[in-house]
Scaffold this motif. Structure first.
Motif, PDB file in Angstrom:
ATOM      1  N   ASP A   1      10.832  45.904  92.114  1.00  0.00           N
ATOM      2  CA  ASP A   1      11.851  46.476  91.237  1.00  0.00           C
ATOM      3  C   ASP A   1      11.207  47.138  90.016  1.00  0.00           C
ATOM      4  O   ASP A   1      11.668  48.183  89.546  1.00  0.00           O
ATOM      5  CB  ASP A   1      12.830  45.389  90.795  1.00  0.00           C
TER       6      ASP A   1
ATOM      7  N   GLN B   1      11.838  51.059  89.189  1.00  0.00           N
ATOM      8  CA  GLN B   1      12.376  51.508  87.902  1.00  0.00           C
ATOM      9  C   GLN B   1      11.443  52.517  87.241  1.00  0.00           C
ATOM     10  O   GLN B   1      11.883  53.550  86.718  1.00  0.00           O
ATOM     11  CB  GLN B   1      12.560  50.313  86.963  1.00  0.00           C
TER      12      GLN B   1
ATOM     13  N   LYS C   1      12.003  56.646  86.514  1.00  0.00           N
ATOM     14  CA  LYS C   1      11.912  57.184  85.155  1.00  0.00           C
ATOM     15  C   LYS C   1      10.792  58.216  85.021  1.00  0.00           C
ATOM     16  O   LYS C   1      10.549  58.749  83.937  1.00  0.00           O
ATOM     17  CB  LYS C   1      11.692  56.039  84.153  1.00  0.00           C
TER      18      LYS C   1
END
Length: 285
Positions: A233, A237, A241
């Motif tokens: 995760d 993430q 980004k």
């Protein structure tokens, strides 16, 4: 004469090392075996000392072995010579038998981490930069050592149990390491040029790693030593980004190179075919 090497641990059935080294042995056409052996910590000394003679009686030569949990620390007091990286990290993951029959204890985890990073980024750019390392276990020790070797100016170290991070920093004897509070990890993301998760958080079956990346410094490289799942995760993430990410499988593959070369005399290649082959084995477990 046939050359033998392998991996020892307790338990050992989960190890991907036989698949990894077996691939290289076949690729380079070697007369060699790499075998997994389940060894309890209390039996490690006798097993290591006995193997060279066992192999000679079978018409082969014992070149060395990898060590995994929980044998890495126990080996420190068993091998004849402990090399600098293993001394600093406090663990041996690779044993090499030299021409005099001595057992040489090495740790290639830091080098494996460094080489894995180098596949994705010019590591020279990390000179005088800041790393944020989450965790203070054995893997963290190897990665902090690697960061020091890469020339980071500052290493921010944090762990859920603060004392373990303090102990690691003291053992490394470097003024470049600053221990920060676990609760402050998100705030310090704004200073990190490299963010490394060395904890088991985020691994399949473990608690998630809770870390808000909104303050992460522009250009930061994010890596996770976890490789189950391959994209944690944290990495997902970071990727979403727009940050560069490095998964944990590369470290596993690259740390194996130095041992293979020392045992069999060939510097093996880490390529896409090897990665796919190891991943196939990972998916079967």
């Amino acid at each position: 004469m046939k050359k033998n090497a392998g991996v020892m641990g307790f338990p050992i059935a989960h190890s991907l090392s036989p698949r990894l080294h077996g691939y290289w042995i076949k690729k380079y056409g070697l007369d060699a075996d790499y075998l997994a052996r389940e060894v309890r910590p209390e039996n490690l000394k006798d097993t290591l000392r006995r193997l060279p003679q066992e192999c000679l009686s079978e018409g082969s030569v014992f070149c060395g072995t990898n060590l995994t949990i929980p044998l890495k620390e126990a080996a420190m007091d068993i091998v004849d010579i402990v090399e600098e990286a293993a001394q600093k990290i406090g663990a041996v993951n690779t044993v090499v038998v030299n021409e005099e029959g001595q057992l040489i204890g090495r740790n290639t985890d830091g080098l494996g981490f460094q080489d894995s990073l180098a596949e994705h980024v010019d590591i020279k750019t990390f000179h005088n930069k800041t790393a944020l390392v989450l965790g203070a276990g054995g893997a963290a020790r190897a990665i902090v050592f690697a960061c020091l070797m890469m020339g980071f100016r500052r290493i921010l170290l944090t762990n859920r149990t603060r004392q373990r991070a303090i102990d690691l920093a003291q053992d490394m004897k470097s003024e470049k390491i600053d221990v920060i509070q676990w609760e402050e990890r998100a705030a310090f993301c704004k200073e990190a040029d490299l963010l490394v998760n060395t904890t088991s958080l985020g691994m399949t079956g473990q608690d998630p790693l809770e870390l808000n990346l909104d303050r992460l410094k522009n250009g930061c490289v994010v890596t996770d030593i976890v490789y189950v799942p391959l994209e944690t995760d944290l990495l997902r993430q970071a990727r979403e980004k727009g940050y560069r990410t490095v998964d944990g499988l590369g470290m596993l593959l690259h740390q194996a190179k130095a041992g293979f070369e020392a045992w069999f005399g060939i510097k093996p290649e880490v390529d896409a075919a090897l990665r796919d082959y190891v991943l196939q084995g990972l998916n079967k477990k």
